[in-house]
Design an enzyme around this catalytic site. Structure first.
Site, short mmCIF file in Angstrom:
data_model
loop_
_atom_site.label_atom_id
_atom_site.label_comp_id
_atom_site.label_asym_id
_atom_site.label_seq_id
_atom_site.Cartn_x
_atom_site.Cartn_y
_atom_site.Cartn_z
N HIS A 268 0.88 -1.19 0.00
CA HIS A 268 0.00 0.00 0.00
C HIS A 268 0.91 1.23 0.00
O HIS A 268 1.65 1.44 -0.95
CB HIS A 268 -0.95 -0.11 1.20
CG HIS A 268 -2.07 0.87 1.24
ND1 HIS A 268 -2.45 1.63 0.17
CD2 HIS A 268 -2.93 1.21 2.26
CE1 HIS A 268 -3.48 2.40 0.52
NE2 HIS A 268 -3.78 2.17 1.78
N HIS A 307 -2.61 -2.46 -9.81
CA HIS A 307 -3.55 -1.84 -8.88
C HIS A 307 -4.83 -2.67 -8.86
O HIS A 307 -5.22 -3.23 -9.88
CB HIS A 307 -3.88 -0.41 -9.33
CG HIS A 307 -4.42 0.43 -8.22
ND1 HIS A 307 -5.74 0.40 -7.87
CD2 HIS A 307 -3.81 1.29 -7.37
CE1 HIS A 307 -5.92 1.22 -6.85
NE2 HIS A 307 -4.77 1.77 -6.53
N ASP A 363 2.63 5.30 -7.00
CA ASP A 363 3.91 5.20 -6.30
C ASP A 363 5.11 5.07 -7.21
O ASP A 363 6.25 5.13 -6.74
CB ASP A 363 3.87 3.98 -5.35
CG ASP A 363 2.98 4.23 -4.17
OD1 ASP A 363 3.02 5.36 -3.66
OD2 ASP A 363 2.26 3.32 -3.76
#
Ligand code: ACO
Length: 429
Positions: A268, A307, A363
């Site tokens: 995460h 994702h 990210d």
């Protein structure tokens, strides 16, 4: 004639059931009437990791993962990143509408005057080991705040909730900066109320002997945009933690600490840190083919890719990629960027990633920007937590106002031993 219902035939009994469909969804509790006998508990639905279960109705964030769309309260993320500020976006998420000038000024003022933390919090941070991970410090100190504001327990009072939300948004940068300075063995820097939200964070992180810290405006703006991009993402792992823990009616500091803990994980919010470590391990673009082979063999994951909901380019990743170059123009190119760009190019052209619809997520590039700003890797998830705070709080508020919500308590399918009798240890083999 079409009907908004679902007809199910239970082939064990031959009975037929008609379940209402609302918003393209059937209620799991409607399955409970499906039984083989009167003493049967009734049918449940099994959905590990909630891959196809809506646990709430929400009006906060909209994602279309196939089309790569993200909107807060209806506003496209690209427009907010371009034209809004983090605190205006925070107001939007928490109140449902963009503020008027007076409302925004009032909100910014309220956040600004709540940035200080009690000196005992500073001492608490001091007591951590010199090399404590800043996210561990933040998880603990956010929880500790509940002991400083015992009135926060009164979660039924909207004014009490509002004040704690302001405190959390205001104080999380202070906790983050103190955690960072503790790790570096540097004296803590108190908040400067004349600076912007992001500017003050930079002040608390980086100020040395200057009488007045002047944040670099490009970095200040980039940090603000990064916070906007991270501000909410509907029912992700940490938001689910916030809602689930908050559903017990615990105070918001304790619920937020749980959300921070969920965010800490490498799958995460810890992924931005993992991406930079991965790029460092790859070392140079020439090593990418061998790395991709290892990913395809299942030895490692390509961090910052994939994702649960995006099966297309994460719209936040596109904004962040552009932002990265603005920061590099100011502070110099991050040497890992060439490896990142080539890794993305090769992965997007590879059947393994194409077939699984694996694209860069938020990210993939954010860590490179933070690194170029001079921030250590273990602070990256903490920065994510600062950005996500208004989203967690908006979701917590929505959950508490939702009459359909109760304490979160999933069911299980028990597959363990049937009843058996205890044996004294002397009789066990
Ligand atoms: N690298 C290599 N293969 C991957 C990756 C990856 N990053 N992500 C998914 N896959 C593969 C899986 O091995 C699986 O392949 P299979 O069908 O052959 O078994 C397939 O793609 C589906 O993957 P799942 O793990 O089932 O997807 P899930 O939705 O559960 O996981 C997650 C999503 C956790 C984000 C995953 O893609 C991942 O681990 N990514 C890397 C970590 C990361 O970047 N996390 C940040 C997410 S964004 C955020 O939290 C802010």
């Amino acid at each position: 004639m079409s009907k908004d219902t679902l007809t199910i035939t239970d082939n064990r009994t031959g009975k037929t059931y008609e379940l209402p469909i609302e918003n393209g969804t059937v209620r799991a509790i409607d399955f409970r009437q499906i039984k083989v006998s009167d003493d049967d508990f009734g049918m449940m639905v099994y959905d590990p990791a909630f891959t196809n279960t809506a646990a709430t109705k929400s009006s906060i964030t909209y994602i279309d993962g196939d089309a790569g769309i993200l909107r807060y309260r209806g506003y496209p993320i690209e427009q907010l990143a371009e034209q809004s500020t983090f605190l205006e976006t925070a107001y939007l998420l928490m109140n449902g509408e963009l503020p008027t000038r007076a409302e925004l000024d009032g909100f910014v003022h309220a956040i600004t005057i709540h940035t200080m933390v009690h000196e005992n919090v500073r001492e608490f941070i001091d007591s951590f080991r010199y090399d404590a991970h800043p996210m561990g410090i933040v998880v603990s100190t956010v929880a500790a705040l509940s002991t400083f504001y015992p009135e926060a327990k009164d979660i039924q009072d909207p004014e009490v909730r509002k004040l704690q939300a302001i405190r959390l948004i205001a104080k999380i940068p202070t906790l983050a900066a103190y955690a960072y300075r503790h790790r570096r063995g540097l004296p803590y820097v108190y908040p400067d109320n004349d600076l912007s939200y992001a500017g003050n964070l930079l002040n608390m992180l980086f100020r040395m002997r200057e009488v007045r810290y002047e944040p670099n405006p490009v970095i200040e703006k980039a940090l603000d945009v990064l916070f906007i991009l991270h501000a909410d993402h509907e029912q992700n792992c940490s938001t689910n933690a916030m809602r689930s823990v908050g559903s017990s009616h615990v105070d918001p500091y304790s619920a937020t600490a749980a959300a921070c803990a969920a965010l800490y994980g490498p799958l995460h919010g810890g992924a931005n840190e993992a991406v930079v470590r991965m790029l460092q391990e790859i070392g140079s673009p020439k090593n990418i083919p061998a790395f991709i082979d290892r990913v395809k063999a299942g030895d490692v994951r390509l961090m910052g890719f994939g994702h649960r909901v995006y099966k297309n380019y994460d719209p936040r990743a596109s904004v962040i990629k552009r932002l990265a170059y603005q920061v590099f123009d100011e502070v110099g190119q991050n040497p890992l960027i060439d490896t990142a760009i080539e890794l993305e190019r090769r992965a997007l052209a590879d059947d393994y990633f194409k077939e699984r619809k694996l694209y860069p997520n938020v990210d993939f590039y954010s860590g490179l920007i933070y690194q170029s700003m001079g921030l250590p890797m273990d602070l990256f998830p903490v920065l994510f937590a600062i950005g996500r705070m208004p989203g967690w709080l908006a979701q917590w508020e929505e959950m508490l106002r939702d009459r359909e919500q109760k304490i979160a308590r999933p069911r299980q399918i028990y597959l363990g031993s049937d009843k058996r009798d205890y044996q004294p240890i002397s009789l066990r083999g």
